[in-house]
Design a protein around this motif. Structure first.
Motif, PDB file in Angstrom:
ATOM      1  N   PHE A 108       0.823  -1.210   0.000  1.00  0.00           N
ATOM      2  CA  PHE A 108       0.000   0.000   0.000  1.00  0.00           C
ATOM      3  C   PHE A 108       0.859   1.263   0.000  1.00  0.00           C
ATOM      4  N   GLY A 109       0.454   2.216  -0.828  1.00  0.00           N
ATOM      5  CA  GLY A 109       1.059   3.536  -0.830  1.00  0.00           C
ATOM      6  C   GLY A 109      -0.011   4.597  -0.698  1.00  0.00           C
ATOM      7  N   ALA A 110       0.302   5.692   0.018  1.00  0.00           N
ATOM      8  CA  ALA A 110      -0.707   6.714   0.310  1.00  0.00           C
ATOM      9  C   ALA A 110      -0.954   7.650  -0.862  1.00  0.00           C
ATOM     10  N   THR A 111       0.012   7.766  -1.782  1.00  0.00           N
ATOM     11  CA  THR A 111      -0.108   8.735  -2.868  1.00  0.00           C
ATOM     12  C   THR A 111       0.246   8.102  -4.207  1.00  0.00           C
ATOM     13  N   VAL A 112      -0.179   8.776  -5.275  1.00  0.00           N
ATOM     14  CA  VAL A 112       0.218   8.384  -6.628  1.00  0.00           C
ATOM     15  C   VAL A 112       1.518   9.124  -6.928  1.00  0.00           C
ATOM     16  N   SER A 113       2.644   8.459  -6.711  1.00  0.00           N
ATOM     17  CA  SER A 113       3.940   9.138  -6.826  1.00  0.00           C
ATOM     18  C   SER A 113       5.021   8.153  -7.238  1.00  0.00           C
ATOM     19  N   LYS A 114       5.907   8.591  -8.122  1.00  0.00           N
ATOM     20  CA  LYS A 114       7.036   7.759  -8.530  1.00  0.00           C
ATOM     21  C   LYS A 114       8.011   7.541  -7.371  1.00  0.00           C
ATOM     22  N   ALA A 162       6.215   1.879  -1.877  1.00  0.00           N
ATOM     23  CA  ALA A 162       5.407   0.664  -2.015  1.00  0.00           C
ATOM     24  C   ALA A 162       5.661   0.012  -3.373  1.00  0.00           C
ATOM     25  N   ASP A 163       5.750  -1.327  -3.381  1.00  0.00           N
ATOM     26  CA  ASP A 163       5.948  -2.078  -4.632  1.00  0.00           C
ATOM     27  C   ASP A 163       5.429  -3.489  -4.407  1.00  0.00           C
ATOM     28  N   PHE A 164       4.145  -3.669  -4.595  1.00  0.00           N
ATOM     29  CA  PHE A 164       3.486  -4.936  -4.307  1.00  0.00           C
ATOM     30  C   PHE A 164       4.030  -6.070  -5.179  1.00  0.00           C
ATOM     31  N   THR A 165       4.192  -5.820  -6.464  1.00  0.00           N
ATOM     32  CA  THR A 165       4.551  -6.869  -7.420  1.00  0.00           C
ATOM     33  C   THR A 165       6.047  -7.026  -7.638  1.00  0.00           C
ATOM     34  N   GLY A 173       6.737  -2.441  -9.738  1.00  0.00           N
ATOM     35  CA  GLY A 173       6.269  -1.061  -9.720  1.00  0.00           C
ATOM     36  C   GLY A 173       4.792  -0.854  -9.490  1.00  0.00           C
ATOM     37  N   PHE A 174       4.020  -1.908  -9.263  1.00  0.00           N
ATOM     38  CA  PHE A 174       2.583  -1.768  -9.022  1.00  0.00           C
ATOM     39  C   PHE A 174       2.290  -1.851  -7.526  1.00  0.00           C
ATOM     40  N   TYR A 175       1.359  -1.016  -7.053  1.00  0.00           N
ATOM     41  CA  TYR A 175       0.970  -1.077  -5.643  1.00  0.00           C
ATOM     42  C   TYR A 175      -0.480  -0.626  -5.468  1.00  0.00           C
ATOM     43  N   PHE A 176      -1.074  -0.986  -4.314  1.00  0.00           N
ATOM     44  CA  PHE A 176      -2.420  -0.545  -3.971  1.00  0.00           C
ATOM     45  C   PHE A 176      -2.381   0.911  -3.512  1.00  0.00           C
ATOM     46  N   LEU A 177      -3.382   1.697  -3.932  1.00  0.00           N
ATOM     47  CA  LEU A 177      -3.543   3.041  -3.390  1.00  0.00           C
ATOM     48  C   LEU A 177      -4.330   2.931  -2.081  1.00  0.00           C
ATOM     49  N   ALA A 178      -3.781   3.495  -1.006  1.00  0.00           N
ATOM     50  CA  ALA A 178      -4.385   3.358   0.325  1.00  0.00           C
ATOM     51  C   ALA A 178      -5.558   4.318   0.498  1.00  0.00           C
ATOM     52  N   GLU A 179      -6.665   4.000  -0.148  1.00  0.00           N
ATOM     53  CA  GLU A 179      -7.897   4.784  -0.009  1.00  0.00           C
ATOM     54  C   GLU A 179      -9.022   3.870   0.448  1.00  0.00           C
ATOM     55  N   ASN A 180      -9.853   4.338   1.371  1.00  0.00           N
ATOM     56  CA  ASN A 180     -11.016   3.589   1.860  1.00  0.00           C
ATOM     57  C   ASN A 180     -10.624   2.209   2.386  1.00  0.00           C
ATOM     58  N   ILE A 181      -9.522   2.165   3.106  1.00  0.00           N
ATOM     59  CA  ILE A 181      -9.056   0.896   3.652  1.00  0.00           C
ATOM     60  C   ILE A 181      -9.648   0.652   5.036  1.00  0.00           C
ATOM     61  N   PRO A 182      -9.816  -0.608   5.431  1.00  0.00           N
ATOM     62  CA  PRO A 182     -10.351  -0.903   6.761  1.00  0.00           C
ATOM     63  C   PRO A 182      -9.394  -0.435   7.858  1.00  0.00           C
ATOM     64  N   GLN A 220       1.065   2.329   6.630  1.00  0.00           N
ATOM     65  CA  GLN A 220       1.899   3.519   6.741  1.00  0.00           C
ATOM     66  C   GLN A 220       2.935   3.502   5.627  1.00  0.00           C
ATOM     67  N   ASP A 221       3.360   4.671   5.186  1.00  0.00           N
ATOM     68  CA  ASP A 221       4.411   4.740   4.179  1.00  0.00           C
ATOM     69  C   ASP A 221       5.688   4.102   4.707  1.00  0.00           C
ATOM     70  N   ASN A 222       6.370   3.397   3.802  1.00  0.00           N
ATOM     71  CA  ASN A 222       7.672   2.777   4.102  1.00  0.00           C
ATOM     72  C   ASN A 222       7.584   1.632   5.112  1.00  0.00           C
ATOM     73  N   ILE A 223       6.371   1.126   5.371  1.00  0.00           N
ATOM     74  CA  ILE A 223       6.195   0.037   6.331  1.00  0.00           C
ATOM     75  C   ILE A 223       5.590  -1.171   5.611  1.00  0.00           C
ATOM     76  N   ASN A 224       6.183  -2.350   5.807  1.00  0.00           N
ATOM     77  CA  ASN A 224       5.645  -3.566   5.200  1.00  0.00           C
ATOM     78  C   ASN A 224       4.274  -3.890   5.788  1.00  0.00           C
ATOM     79  N   ASP A 225       3.387  -4.408   4.936  1.00  0.00           N
ATOM     80  CA  ASP A 225       2.016  -4.664   5.363  1.00  0.00           C
ATOM     81  C   ASP A 225       1.497  -6.038   4.944  1.00  0.00           C
ATOM     82  N   ASN A 226       2.359  -6.894   4.385  1.00  0.00           N
ATOM     83  CA  ASN A 226       1.928  -8.235   4.000  1.00  0.00           C
ATOM     84  C   ASN A 226       3.134  -9.163   3.899  1.00  0.00           C
TER      85      ASN A 226
END
Length: 518
Positions: A351-357, A361-364, A367-376, A394-400
């Motif tokens: 997850f990344g909080a913003t659309v930014s280069k 965050a880098d899920f795959t 270069g692809f990641y989830f946008l952290a909007e409307n998350i539980p 949180q930015d820069n924090i592993n989440d999975n």
């Protein structure tokens, strides 16, 4: 007037283009067995070429002749006058007939090509509202595509319809099946795959295969043609599944399972190649692909032999059968479920909080990641009553957890099942994990579908959100296509003591949370 938005069910098929997917939706709505079009989609041929990617021929082709033969005439019309086309579409919808249209993506605000590229795109119009907005199904959007009247007038290129035919034939299911198997047996697919495997091992040169495609890996012939191979097998599985659902051909299930295993291994090969494009390719990757190809050769040879043994048997067409295999959740006490805290095991940032280069965050890994909007927040409760601890974002924090044989400690107790919150990327994956007790080790198959497509292993969608594609100098929000985090449960036949879980060695499977069921 019918509500076609509710009546027509969206269908996704890997490898299908925008025309084919809306065609499947339409035929399915018409109660036509569109899966018959896949009767010749299982294909693999090897022909020597300097580029290995150009040496393989796979097929995701559809037998379009089936439409005219069994379901009606496909008739195309140019849109010379947009007003006349609009009137035709409105009249057809009043008759409860959806309409196929071709639109120029340059004029569609909700598509990524808007004001960038002129490209023909096929949509199925299912509704026009009082303000003359069009509501369409297409293969680029997980939600209904809305096109305003101005976009329609500027972008409409043509439309087509399927008209009833007086000469259409009655479907002969047994003949279509036997013809399909006869053609399949003549292709010697298993041997062809083995020839490709040997040649891959002896002369594969990653730089040679990929060097001319610096900015578009998806145009690499090897990646593209393996994609056709995968799509063809997935289509053929649907063709066989049709016969399981509509006949007494239960023995086909084994052949389907063999082909499913083959598809998973083809997907693993393509994923290794894609990730190597970004991270480098070495001998371990080469050995892994070679061994996967050998396994595929045996699986596909076995599946064809099994199908041949079934050919010419009296498979009786029975019509629809409603087969529902659901676990009895009444035996599970959800209130006593144990929710694990996986924070110390997290190894990937999805997850990344913003659309930014510059987002880390880098899920795959590409270069692809989830946008952290409307998350539980803290907890996510699924429709089936299972609760999960949702990771702190949180930015820069592993989440999975990106699965790599991690051993997860568990409060020692007796459990009836394990539920996972997760998904896969670059394909659908089914891998064995180990369930460790005090005395022995059990094996359980952990299955997750690709985050970008509909669930294929019986999972349910737990959460959906937008994804971002990050490149060296840009970051782009992927419009119109929501990505999934899924809920998957492995129930045991009997209760088992568990003291730890050893996840599979498959980095493409990601786990966000685990809940143990009592």
């Amino acid at each position: 007037m019918k509500d076609l938005l509710k009546e027509i069910v969206p269908i996704h098929q890997d490898g299908a283009d925008c025309f084919e997917e809306i065609l499947y939706m339409y035929l399915n709505w018409r109660y036509a067995d569109y899966e018959l079009m896949f009767s010749e989609s299982l294909e693999f041929a090897y022909q020597y070429n300097l580029l290995l990617g150009e040496s393989i021929i796979g097929s995701d082709k559809n037998n379009i002749t089936f439409i005219n033969k069994y379901w009606g005439q496909l008739i195309y019309h140019d849109s010379v006058d947009s007003t006349e086309t609009f009137d035709f579409i409105r009249a057809e919808l009043l008759r409860d007939h959806p309409v196929f249209v071709i639109i120029d993506t340059f004029y569609c605000i909700r598509l990524n090509d808007y004001q960038k590229v002129h490209r023909e795109h096929y949509c199925l119009v299912v509704k026009i509202d009082s303000e003359n907005n069009f509501y369409c199904y297409d293969n680029l959007n997980s939600e209904v595509l809305k096109i305003c009247l101005k976009e329609f007038i500027e972008g409409i290129k043509g439309y087509f319809e399927i008209k009833e035919s007086l000469t259409k034939e009655k479907v002969d299911y047994l003949q279509i099946f036997n013809d399909s198997i006869a053609k399949l047996c003549s292709k010697n697919i298993g041997k062809q795959v083995q020839m490709f495997a040997d040649d891959f091992y002896n002369r594969f040169d990653y730089h040679l295969e990929f060097k001319n495609f610096e900015f578009d890996i998806y145009a690499v012939p090897l990646h593209r043609n393996i994609g056709h191979v995968i799509a063809g097998r997935e289509c053929y599985i649907k063709f066989l599944r049709l016969y399981v659902d509509k006949s007494e051909g239960e023995e086909l299930v084994q052949a389907i399972d063999l082909l499913k295993d083959s598809v998973i291994k083809w997907q693993m090969i393509r994923n290794i190649l894609v990730k190597s494009y970004y991270k480098g390719f070495g001998n371990p990757s080469k050995e892994k692909i070679f061994n996967l190809l050998k396994e595929i050769s045996k699986l596909e040879e076995s599946s064809v032999e099994l199908l041949y043994s079934i050919k010419d048997k009296n498979i009786v067409f029975l019509g629809n059968k409603n087969k529902s295999e659901k676990h009895n959740h009444a035996e599970v006490n959800f209130e006593s479920a144990v929710i694990l805290d996986l924070t110390e095991y997290f190894s990937n940032n999805a997850f990344g909080a913003t659309v930014s280069k510059d987002c880390t965050a880098d899920f795959t890994g590409t270069g692809f990641y989830f946008l952290a909007e409307n998350i539980p927040h803290d907890k996510l409760v699924c429709e089936n009553g299972i609760s999960y601890m949702f990771p702190k974002i949180q930015d820069n924090i592993n989440d999975n957890i990106s699965c790599n044989s991690q051993e997860i400690a568990v409060p020692i107790d007796e459990y009836k099942g394990i539920s996972f919150l997760g998904c896969a990327e670059y394909g659908n994956y089914a891998e064995n994990m180990k369930i460790v007790s005090s005395n022995e080790i059990y094996y359980c198959n952990l299955k997750f579908s690709d985050w970008a497509f509909a669930p294929t292993f019986g999972e349910t969608i737990a959460w959906r959100g937008y994804a971002v594609e990050k490149r060296k100098d840009t970051a782009t929000l992927i419009k119109g296509s929501l990505k999934n985090i899924l809920n998957q449960t492995c129930f045991f036949e009997n209760t088992h003591e568990i003291k730890s879980i050893i996840l599979p060695e498959c980095p493409n499977i990601h786990i966000f949370s685990i809940t143990l069921l009592k």
